[in-house]
Every structure is written in C-alpha cells, then in structure tokens.
Design a protein around this motif. Sequence first.
Motif, short mmCIF file in Angstrom:
data_model
loop_
_atom_site.label_atom_id
_atom_site.label_comp_id
_atom_site.label_asym_id
_atom_site.label_seq_id
_atom_site.Cartn_x
_atom_site.Cartn_y
_atom_site.Cartn_z
N ASP A 1 -3.52 -122.17 -136.69
CA ASP A 1 -3.35 -123.62 -136.78
C ASP A 1 -4.15 -124.10 -138.00
OD1 ASP A 1 -3.23 -126.36 -136.50
OD2 ASP A 1 -4.57 -126.44 -134.77
N TYR A 2 -3.45 -124.40 -139.10
CA TYR A 2 -4.11 -124.74 -140.35
C TYR A 2 -4.29 -126.25 -140.54
CZ TYR A 2 -3.18 -119.85 -141.44
OH TYR A 2 -3.15 -118.47 -141.40
N ASP A 3 -3.71 -127.07 -139.62
CA ASP A 3 -3.82 -128.52 -139.78
C ASP A 3 -4.45 -129.22 -138.58
OD1 ASP A 3 -1.77 -128.09 -138.04
OD2 ASP A 3 -0.27 -129.26 -139.13
N ARG A 4 -4.97 -128.46 -137.65
CA ARG A 4 -5.73 -128.94 -136.49
C ARG A 4 -4.92 -129.87 -135.57
NH1 ARG A 4 -11.73 -131.83 -136.15
NH2 ARG A 4 -12.25 -130.96 -134.12
N ASP A 5 -3.68 -129.51 -135.31
CA ASP A 5 -2.92 -130.24 -134.30
C ASP A 5 -2.73 -129.39 -133.05
OD1 ASP A 5 -1.13 -128.37 -135.23
OD2 ASP A 5 0.52 -129.77 -135.50
N ARG A 6 -3.46 -128.27 -132.98
CA ARG A 6 -3.45 -127.33 -131.86
C ARG A 6 -2.09 -126.65 -131.69
NH1 ARG A 6 -7.81 -126.64 -129.47
NH2 ARG A 6 -6.78 -125.40 -127.85
N ILE A 7 -1.32 -126.59 -132.78
CA ILE A 7 -0.05 -125.87 -132.78
C ILE A 7 -0.08 -124.88 -133.95
CG2 ILE A 7 2.45 -126.04 -133.01
CD1 ILE A 7 2.28 -128.84 -131.83
N PRO A 8 0.10 -123.58 -133.70
CA PRO A 8 0.12 -122.62 -134.80
C PRO A 8 1.22 -122.97 -135.81
CG PRO A 8 -0.09 -121.49 -132.70
CD PRO A 8 0.20 -122.92 -132.38
N ASP A 9 0.89 -122.81 -137.07
CA ASP A 9 1.84 -123.13 -138.14
C ASP A 9 2.57 -121.88 -138.60
OD1 ASP A 9 1.01 -125.92 -138.38
OD2 ASP A 9 -0.86 -125.11 -139.19
N ILE A 10 3.81 -122.07 -139.01
CA ILE A 10 4.56 -120.99 -139.63
C ILE A 10 3.97 -120.75 -141.01
CG2 ILE A 10 6.81 -120.41 -140.60
CD1 ILE A 10 8.06 -121.91 -138.23
N SER A 11 3.55 -119.52 -141.25
CA SER A 11 2.75 -119.25 -142.45
C SER A 11 2.97 -117.82 -142.91
CB SER A 11 1.28 -119.48 -142.12
OG SER A 11 0.44 -119.05 -143.16
N ILE A 12 2.96 -117.64 -144.23
CA ILE A 12 3.04 -116.29 -144.80
C ILE A 12 2.03 -116.15 -145.94
CG2 ILE A 12 5.45 -115.88 -144.18
CD1 ILE A 12 4.71 -116.59 -147.78
N TRP A 13 1.67 -114.90 -146.22
CA TRP A 13 0.82 -114.59 -147.37
C TRP A 13 1.63 -113.68 -148.29
CZ3 TRP A 13 -1.97 -109.86 -148.76
CH2 TRP A 13 -2.84 -110.05 -149.87
N ARG A 14 1.64 -114.02 -149.57
CA ARG A 14 2.44 -113.27 -150.55
C ARG A 14 1.54 -112.35 -151.37
NH1 ARG A 14 6.84 -116.99 -152.74
NH2 ARG A 14 7.48 -116.58 -150.59
N PRO A 15 1.53 -111.07 -151.07
CA PRO A 15 0.66 -110.16 -151.81
C PRO A 15 0.93 -110.14 -153.32
CG PRO A 15 1.54 -109.09 -149.84
CD PRO A 15 2.29 -110.37 -150.01
N ASP A 16 2.16 -110.40 -153.73
CA ASP A 16 2.50 -110.34 -155.15
C ASP A 16 1.67 -111.30 -155.98
OD1 ASP A 16 4.34 -108.48 -154.44
OD2 ASP A 16 6.08 -109.80 -154.61
N ASN A 17 1.36 -112.48 -155.42
CA ASN A 17 0.57 -113.46 -156.17
C ASN A 17 -0.66 -113.94 -155.41
OD1 ASN A 17 1.71 -115.08 -154.22
ND2 ASN A 17 2.97 -116.31 -155.63
N GLY A 18 -0.88 -113.40 -154.21
CA GLY A 18 -2.05 -113.77 -153.43
C GLY A 18 -2.01 -115.18 -152.88
N VAL A 19 -0.83 -115.79 -152.77
CA VAL A 19 -0.73 -117.18 -152.32
C VAL A 19 -0.38 -117.25 -150.84
CG1 VAL A 19 0.54 -119.36 -152.57
CG2 VAL A 19 -0.10 -118.05 -154.60
N TRP A 20 -1.08 -118.15 -150.13
CA TRP A 20 -0.78 -118.48 -148.74
C TRP A 20 0.17 -119.69 -148.75
CZ3 TRP A 20 -3.93 -116.51 -144.41
CH2 TRP A 20 -4.87 -115.55 -144.82
N TYR A 21 1.27 -119.60 -148.02
CA TYR A 21 2.22 -120.70 -147.88
C TYR A 21 2.27 -121.10 -146.41
CZ TYR A 21 3.83 -119.25 -152.55
OH TYR A 21 3.90 -118.93 -153.88
N ASN A 22 1.77 -122.27 -146.08
CA ASN A 22 1.72 -122.74 -144.71
C ASN A 22 2.66 -123.94 -144.53
OD1 ASN A 22 -0.40 -120.90 -144.39
ND2 ASN A 22 -1.93 -122.45 -144.89
#
Length: 381
Positions: A100-121
């Motif tokens: 949960d990246y936005d603190r609404d107590r609901i897990p967010d759909i999220s990925i991490w891209r190893p190619d560029n090291g970016v987290w997309y939430n």
Amino acid sequence: MRGLVGEQNIPNCLGKQPDTGGKYRWIGGLGHELGHSFDLPHPPGCEQNNCMGGQNAYFSLMYVGYAYYSNTYFLPENKQALLNSGFFSQLDLRPFQMFDYDRDRIPDISIWRPDNGVWYNLTSSSNTLQWMQWGINTDKIVPGDYDGDGKTDIAVWRPSNGVWYILRSSNNTFQNEQFGENIDAPVAADFDGDNLTDIAVWRPSNGTWYVKKSATNTFHSFQFGISDDKPVPADYNGDKRVDFAVFRPSNRVWYIYDQYSSYYYTNPKINIKTTQFGTVDDKLVLGDYDGDKKSDIAVWRPSNGVWYYIATSSGLVRAAQFGAKGDIPTPADYDNDGKMDFAVWRPDNGTFFILRSSTDTLQAAQWGLKSDIPTASAFVR
C-alpha cells in the motif's frame, strides 16, 4: 513482577502450588489487575458461573482471559470506560497493508522494472501513476514500512555490497544500511511487533537469521534451518510478531519456530511446529486467507494454477484454481477485508488478475511489461 522476569511466583496461601504459566500469563495478569485499578469489574454474572455476555465475557481480559494472553481482549464497555478515564486514547494499531503505497489500506498494483530501476505504482486511492527510479537491475526488491507511517516504502537490497537502500515515505529521505552478504536471502518483516519492518536476512550457508530489531535498534541472530531450506517468515500464531520459519523441499515439511511463546512460556520450552504440505515445484504464498489474523501455510502450483492452503481457523485444507502456468503469484488483501486474495500477474500480456475475496469477483488490470517484476511477488519463494 516475579513472573514477568521469569522467576517462580510465591503462593499467597499455604499448601498452594506456584503458578508456572509463564510470562504471557503474568503479562495478562498484570493487565487484569491494572484494569481493576481503573474500576473495571469482572463481567456481570461470571463470578456466579453465569456470565451475562457468555463465552465472549468469560474469555475477556477482566475474567479468565488474562491466563490466555495475548489471545484475549477488553469488552466494548471496558474500552469505553478506559477512554472516559482520561488516561487513554485510541490508536490504530492495525499492521500496515503490504504494497500500500498511498496509505488507503488497499494494496496498489505495482511493478519494478529492472531495465531502468523504476517503480511504477498505480495508486488505488486516485487511480493515478506514481513512479520513482530506485535500484539497479541486480538488486532485490524489499518493500516494507520501515518508518512506521502506514505506507509501504520503496526499498531494494543489493547483494553485491549487502546494502539496503530505503526511500522513507514519511519525509522522502534516503536511508542506506549495510546488512547481509551476497549469499543471503532478504527476509524483511516485523519480527518485534512494533509495526515497523525490520531489516533482516537469512543465511543458507549456516541456516542463521540475522535481524536488526527496529523497536530496540539491537541486533539479533538465531540459527533455524539448513542450507537447502526456503525462508517463509510470517505471523503464524496471531501475536502480531513474525515467526522464523522455513520450508524444506527435501521432505516438503514446514518448520515454524514460535519464538515468542517459546520465550514467554519457558521453563524451558522450545515450540517448533512441523507440517508436511506442498511439492518441491510449488510457489510458497503464505498469508492470512481465512481472515483469522494468523498466516496460513499456503502454496500455488504452477502446473495446474491451483492455490492450496491450510486454514488455521479450521485446520482444513482449502483449494481454488486461479491462474495458469507461466503466471507469477501476487497475493495481497486488495479489497481490505482482512483476507488474502488469490492474484497473479501474467507476463505475456502484463496483466494482473485478482479474485476479490469479499465479493468473489474478478478484477483485471493491464500494468507492466514482460521483463518487469510485480512488487507483490517480492517475498514469494
């Protein structure tokens, strides 16, 4: 107080045997007596063996529940009386929701891209994109709430130097800490029950767990497991503290060390539970699937897409088909109903499929590329 420090109590009546219930019993007893000091009575009728609130009142802290601590509770009227006293205030002590990246107590759909090291939430509260470059392609993602603000912090562990790199969501500051060696497996979790994620690793070469406890800022090591095991730490007994546990592929046995009951119910006693469950090819997807606040032993079988778990509430084995070969399991409580949802991410089309346990309905969302890593798979073994 003697009981709390592990000494034998002194009976207050001649001919009575000492109470050897252990430290949990004495913590419960202290809470019970402190309750009386704030004018909390025994539940009505209980002293005449006729509790007006039935079993709920009987096992409350102000009656026999003190002997079962931490598996006890205050009755609603007790809580209200304490709040009215002026000495207590309400706190939300629920553990944070993982991912949960936005603190609404609901897990967010999220990925991490190893190619560029970016987290997309993709935040569930606003359906908007958050992204942050954090990590390099050889890192292992270790999301958790390291600063205690109720949000999942973006974090990676770098095997090449053993350094944890954590972006603290509470103040957007950077934390790095050297902890572990390149052969270790990161096992970040809340081992001390303070609602903060502890930096921790498990070392296969010697079967040792190394934990930096955030509650006391102290170092703890414990040997449990052998080199071929897979670490599966979780709160299996519902005491809000993560237990050391391993799965042994050679015999398909789960070994769970109930560290706090082993300590508090001493004299001495080592409490290790063993359960044979799963196959060597299964993915280990432990979590609370039945909503009893205890982690269930659980696996997902890639060959047939079936989830199997032992419900701690009943002891029964449950099974459900969800997912297909090639999927990556991403279990989390996506609907915030207190139960882990079956979920997978399909690399071929970058789609999340979630079976919401509250409504038994399917949720699908396209998010990510084939080479990405869904963050909800971070601790799947």
